[in-house]
Design a protein around this motif. Structure first.
Motif, PDB file in Angstrom:
ATOM      1  N   THR A   1     -12.294   0.347  -1.467  1.00 14.29           N
ATOM      2  CA  THR A   1     -12.002  -0.592  -2.343  1.00 14.29           C
ATOM      3  C   THR A   1     -10.341   0.290  -2.594  1.00 14.29           C
ATOM      4  O   THR A   1      -8.886  -0.169  -2.127  1.00 14.29           O
ATOM      5  N   GLU A   2     -10.433   1.292  -3.430  1.00 15.83           N
ATOM      6  CA  GLU A   2      -9.335   2.862  -3.331  1.00 15.83           C
ATOM      7  C   GLU A   2      -8.416   2.110  -2.230  1.00 15.83           C
ATOM      8  O   GLU A   2      -7.558   2.414  -2.759  1.00 15.83           O
ATOM      9  N   PRO A   3      -9.106   2.680  -1.207  1.00 18.26           N
ATOM     10  CA  PRO A   3      -7.536   3.333  -0.195  1.00 18.26           C
ATOM     11  C   PRO A   3      -7.037   1.776   0.109  1.00 18.26           C
ATOM     12  O   PRO A   3      -5.783   2.056   0.099  1.00 18.26           O
ATOM     13  N   MET A   4      -7.966   0.357  -0.047  1.00 20.21           N
ATOM     14  CA  MET A   4      -7.403  -0.266   0.730  1.00 20.21           C
ATOM     15  C   MET A   4      -6.343  -0.926  -0.586  1.00 20.21           C
ATOM     16  O   MET A   4      -4.983  -0.918   0.200  1.00 20.21           O
ATOM     17  N   VAL A   5      -6.237  -0.483  -1.721  1.00 16.68           N
ATOM     18  CA  VAL A   5      -5.278  -1.227  -2.518  1.00 16.68           C
ATOM     19  C   VAL A   5      -4.260  -0.159  -2.474  1.00 16.68           C
ATOM     20  O   VAL A   5      -2.606  -0.807  -2.301  1.00 16.68           O
ATOM     21  N   LEU A   6      -4.436   0.956  -2.182  1.00 15.29           N
ATOM     22  CA  LEU A   6      -3.263   1.939  -2.328  1.00 15.29           C
ATOM     23  C   LEU A   6      -2.534   1.747  -0.992  1.00 15.29           C
ATOM     24  O   LEU A   6      -1.475   2.656  -0.828  1.00 15.29           O
ATOM     25  N   ARG A   7      -2.849   0.925   0.251  1.00 13.64           N
ATOM     26  CA  ARG A   7      -2.103   0.927   1.596  1.00 13.64           C
ATOM     27  C   ARG A   7      -0.512   0.148   0.854  1.00 13.64           C
ATOM     28  O   ARG A   7      -0.086   0.104   1.781  1.00 13.64           O
ATOM     29  N   THR A   8      -0.989  -0.435  -0.204  1.00 14.97           N
ATOM     30  CA  THR A   8       0.012  -1.598  -0.387  1.00 14.97           C
ATOM     31  C   THR A   8       1.131  -0.636  -1.071  1.00 14.97           C
ATOM     32  O   THR A   8       2.314  -1.232  -0.971  1.00 14.97           O
ATOM     33  N   PHE A   9       1.050   0.691  -1.436  1.00  9.59           N
ATOM     34  CA  PHE A   9       1.608   1.858  -2.581  1.00  9.59           C
ATOM     35  C   PHE A   9       2.415   2.554  -1.589  1.00  9.59           C
ATOM     36  O   PHE A   9       3.307   3.243  -2.209  1.00  9.59           O
ATOM     37  N   THR A  10       1.874   3.218  -0.749  1.00 14.42           N
ATOM     38  CA  THR A  10       1.884   3.577   0.541  1.00 14.42           C
ATOM     39  C   THR A  10       1.196   4.084   1.969  1.00 14.42           C
ATOM     40  O   THR A  10       0.932   3.362   2.383  1.00 14.42           O
ATOM     41  N   SER A  11       2.689   4.669   1.899  1.00 17.60           N
ATOM     42  CA  SER A  11       2.503   5.233   3.887  1.00 17.60           C
ATOM     43  C   SER A  11       1.437   5.329   4.422  1.00 17.60           C
ATOM     44  O   SER A  11       0.980   5.840   5.109  1.00 17.60           O
ATOM     45  N   THR A  12       0.986   6.465   2.598  1.00 17.62           N
ATOM     46  CA  THR A  12       0.087   7.562   3.250  1.00 17.62           C
ATOM     47  C   THR A  12      -1.606   7.559   3.691  1.00 17.62           C
ATOM     48  O   THR A  12      -2.126   7.928   4.481  1.00 17.62           O
ATOM     49  N   VAL A  13      -1.975   6.778   2.852  1.00 17.33           N
ATOM     50  CA  VAL A  13      -3.279   5.975   3.647  1.00 17.33           C
ATOM     51  C   VAL A  13      -2.649   5.130   4.991  1.00 17.33           C
ATOM     52  O   VAL A  13      -2.147   3.364   4.384  1.00 17.33           O
ATOM     53  N   THR A  14      -3.874   5.500   6.170  1.00 19.94           N
ATOM     54  CA  THR A  14      -3.414   4.252   6.504  1.00 19.94           C
ATOM     55  C   THR A  14      -4.702   3.635   6.665  1.00 19.94           C
ATOM     56  O   THR A  14      -5.320   3.870   6.585  1.00 19.94           O
TER      57      THR A  14
END
Length: 315
Positions: free
Chosen positions: A253-266
């Motif tokens: 859940t956490e990296p899935m949400v952050l994907r829309t805020f940063t390109s660091t999380v692939t």
């Protein structure tokens, strides 16, 4: 003369034999078997429908892959690949990177979360803290927030120009070096309260006589906590450790949400995201099923390792 008199006396009748009360009729073995099967049937059906059938279907699906037929004009067709899909996952650099991210996350998250949760539970269990119910509810509130909502809250707090944390922290929380601690912070914030409730409930079962004996012997609060309370709730700690380990491997859940805020999380930042990308973006269901089976095996092995360690420490 005495012998003649004795022989002339009538023989005394033998006392009647003591009879045992009749044993109750034994319950038929077939009826007992049917009763046991009836009681176990709901669990067996639930286990079959929710665990065995999905796992079996995933294992079967992992043996197939989609390939272009002929010159590619006929579209994709499903062909038997055997263990080739597992080899593809095991040799994929993206899968290696996702496993490394989860390993780093678990090595940071589990010790920090356990230390904070155990310390908080010990403080709530101490006699010096007032309003235990209010503090327990306050600690548990982050767990009541849905994971997606909590992820969005922290994502906005991390975002530069919107949230204050990017200006306060020495490292950008959404950068390549700061995204892992940011995800650890998000998960620790949400799951600490859940473990605090578990540890606090276990601490309530510690016998008061043992604690009073420790105080009589001159043990202080710190000594009592480390030498009596923590060892007596060790089984609870290991059970929570198993659940936390499995949850860490399934980080999603956490990296899935952050994907829309940063390109660091692939799209393949964690094994769960890797599986999601393979199944719903690349439509490679065989590779997704193989990765799922490998993730399940890794979770089972780590859980068995923790349980074995727990059994050894309990001896």
């Amino acid at each position: 003369m005495t012998t003649a008199v004795a022989s002339s006396q009538p023989a005394q009748p033998a006392p009647p034999a003591r009879t045992q009360p009749p044993a109750p009729p034994a319950r038929p073995a077939r009826r007992r078997r049917f009763t046991g099967a009836g009681l176990a049937a709901p669990f067996a059906v639930l286990l079959l429908c929710t665990v065995l059938v999905p796992v079996g279907y995933a294992a079967w699906l992992s043996l197939f892959t989609d390939r272009l037929s002929g010159l590619g004009l006929g579209g994709y067709r499903q062909v038997f690949a055997g263990l080739a899909t597992y080899a593809t996952v095991l040799t994929d650099p993206a899968a290696h990177a996702s496993a490394a991210h989860v390993a780093g996350y678990a090595l940071i998250h589990i010790p920090v979360m356990f230390a904070v949760a155990l310390l908080t539970a010990l403080l709530l269990n101490s006699a010096t803290v007032r309003l235990h119910q209010v503090w327990t509810l306050a600690v548990f509130l982050p767990y009541a927030v849905p994971g997606v909502i909590a992820g969005l809250i922290w994502a906005y707090l991390y975002s530069p120009g919107i949230g204050p944390l990017s200006a306060i922290l020495p490292v950008d929380p959404l950068s390549d070096t700061g995204v892992l601690p940011s995800i650890v912070n998000m998960a620790t914030w949400q799951w600490t309260g859940y473990n605090v409730i578990i540890f606090y409930t276990a601490l309530q079962t510690v016998p008061r006589e043992v604690l009073e004996a420790a105080r009589t012997d001159g043990a202080g609060p710190l000594r009592t906590a480390l030498s009596i309370k923590v060892p007596m709730i060790r089984p609870t700690l290991f059970v929570a450790l198993v659940f936390t380990t499995i949850g860490s491997l399934q980080l999603f859940t956490e990296p899935m949400v952050l994907r829309t805020f940063t390109s660091t999380v692939t799209s393949t930042w964690t094994p769960s995201l890797y599986i999601y990308e393979a199944a719903f973006i690349s439509n490679d269901y065989g590779r997704a099923a193989a990765a799922s089976i490998l993730l399940a095996i890794a979770s089972a092995l780590l859980s068995a390792l923790v349980m074995r360690l727990s059994a050894r420490k309990s001896r």
